[in-house]
Design a protein around this motif. Sequence first.
Motif, mmCIF file in Angstrom:
data_model
loop_
_atom_site.group_PDB
_atom_site.id
_atom_site.type_symbol
_atom_site.label_atom_id
_atom_site.label_comp_id
_atom_site.label_asym_id
_atom_site.label_seq_id
_atom_site.Cartn_x
_atom_site.Cartn_y
_atom_site.Cartn_z
ATOM 1 N N ARG A 1 0.818 -1.193 0.000
ATOM 2 C CA ARG A 1 0.000 0.000 0.000
ATOM 3 C C ARG A 1 0.868 1.266 0.000
ATOM 4 O O ARG A 1 0.580 2.213 -0.730
ATOM 5 C CB ARG A 1 -0.931 -0.045 1.214
ATOM 6 N N VAL A 2 1.909 1.303 0.795
ATOM 7 C CA VAL A 2 2.805 2.454 0.838
ATOM 8 C C VAL A 2 3.493 2.619 -0.510
ATOM 9 O O VAL A 2 3.632 3.730 -1.016
ATOM 10 C CB VAL A 2 3.839 2.294 1.969
ATOM 11 N N ARG A 3 3.886 1.504 -1.096
ATOM 12 C CA ARG A 3 4.555 1.549 -2.395
ATOM 13 C C ARG A 3 3.621 2.148 -3.454
ATOM 14 O O ARG A 3 4.040 2.938 -4.283
ATOM 15 C CB ARG A 3 4.987 0.139 -2.788
ATOM 16 N N ALA A 4 2.356 1.782 -3.403
ATOM 17 C CA ALA A 4 1.381 2.310 -4.362
ATOM 18 C C ALA A 4 1.184 3.815 -4.154
ATOM 19 O O ALA A 4 1.061 4.570 -5.122
ATOM 20 C CB ALA A 4 0.052 1.574 -4.229
ATOM 21 N N MET A 5 1.159 4.255 -2.902
ATOM 22 C CA MET A 5 1.016 5.680 -2.608
ATOM 23 C C MET A 5 2.230 6.455 -3.103
ATOM 24 O O MET A 5 2.100 7.535 -3.687
ATOM 25 C CB MET A 5 0.812 5.909 -1.105
ATOM 26 N N LEU A 6 3.425 5.913 -2.899
ATOM 27 C CA LEU A 6 4.637 6.562 -3.376
ATOM 28 C C LEU A 6 4.665 6.626 -4.902
ATOM 29 O O LEU A 6 5.066 7.634 -5.486
ATOM 30 C CB LEU A 6 5.877 5.843 -2.853
ATOM 31 N N ALA B 1 2.059 6.731 -6.869
ATOM 32 C CA ALA B 1 1.075 7.729 -7.280
ATOM 33 C C ALA B 1 1.610 9.144 -7.062
ATOM 34 O O ALA B 1 1.429 10.025 -7.908
ATOM 35 C CB ALA B 1 -0.229 7.529 -6.513
ATOM 36 N N ALA B 2 2.286 9.362 -5.944
ATOM 37 C CA ALA B 2 2.861 10.678 -5.666
ATOM 38 C C ALA B 2 3.947 11.012 -6.683
ATOM 39 O O ALA B 2 4.026 12.136 -7.180
ATOM 40 C CB ALA B 2 3.420 10.724 -4.256
ATOM 41 N N TYR B 3 4.780 10.043 -7.032
ATOM 42 C CA TYR B 3 5.838 10.258 -8.013
ATOM 43 C C TYR B 3 5.234 10.577 -9.388
ATOM 44 O O TYR B 3 5.708 11.462 -10.083
ATOM 45 C CB TYR B 3 6.748 9.038 -8.093
#
Length: 154
Positions: free
Chosen positions: A1-6, A8-10
């Motif tokens: 989940r954190v990887r997906a958020m990062l 998306a932010a990138y």
Amino acid sequence: RVRAMLAAAYAALAVLDGASVVSQSDVVFADANWEVDGTGAMPIGNGDVTASVWVDRNTGQLAILTGKSDSFDENAQPVKVGLVRVAFSPPLWNSSFGGTFQQRLNLAEASVDIDTTALSVRVFADALSDAVRVTAIGVDNTTFSVHSRVVPYR
């Protein structure tokens, strides 16, 4: 989940254009709300040469109050060294002005851009020399003339 958020932010950062973000803070004058004495002037500079730029609402002339980082008065205070007045014909502004006028402090380009019905003018401090430069283009091939004069301060 954190990887997906990062990720998306990138992805969101990848589409950001720095110039468009900065230009949201441009200062724009759309009419003659500046003061004759330059109180409403827009600043430009390159770290060595500085200038305060405005259009005189009484004369329609471009006014460029210049300074240099190594210019000081007898009290070791920085001073402006001179005023350059640039008169265009047709003028950039007059009291019975029926056309469009916009003076913009263009933060992304580090310039003051003045657009009227007849002319497009850009004032900027050259990053590669000790010079303030003015460029002008006639809108729709409008012909114009330019006269400049220097008023030394020191």
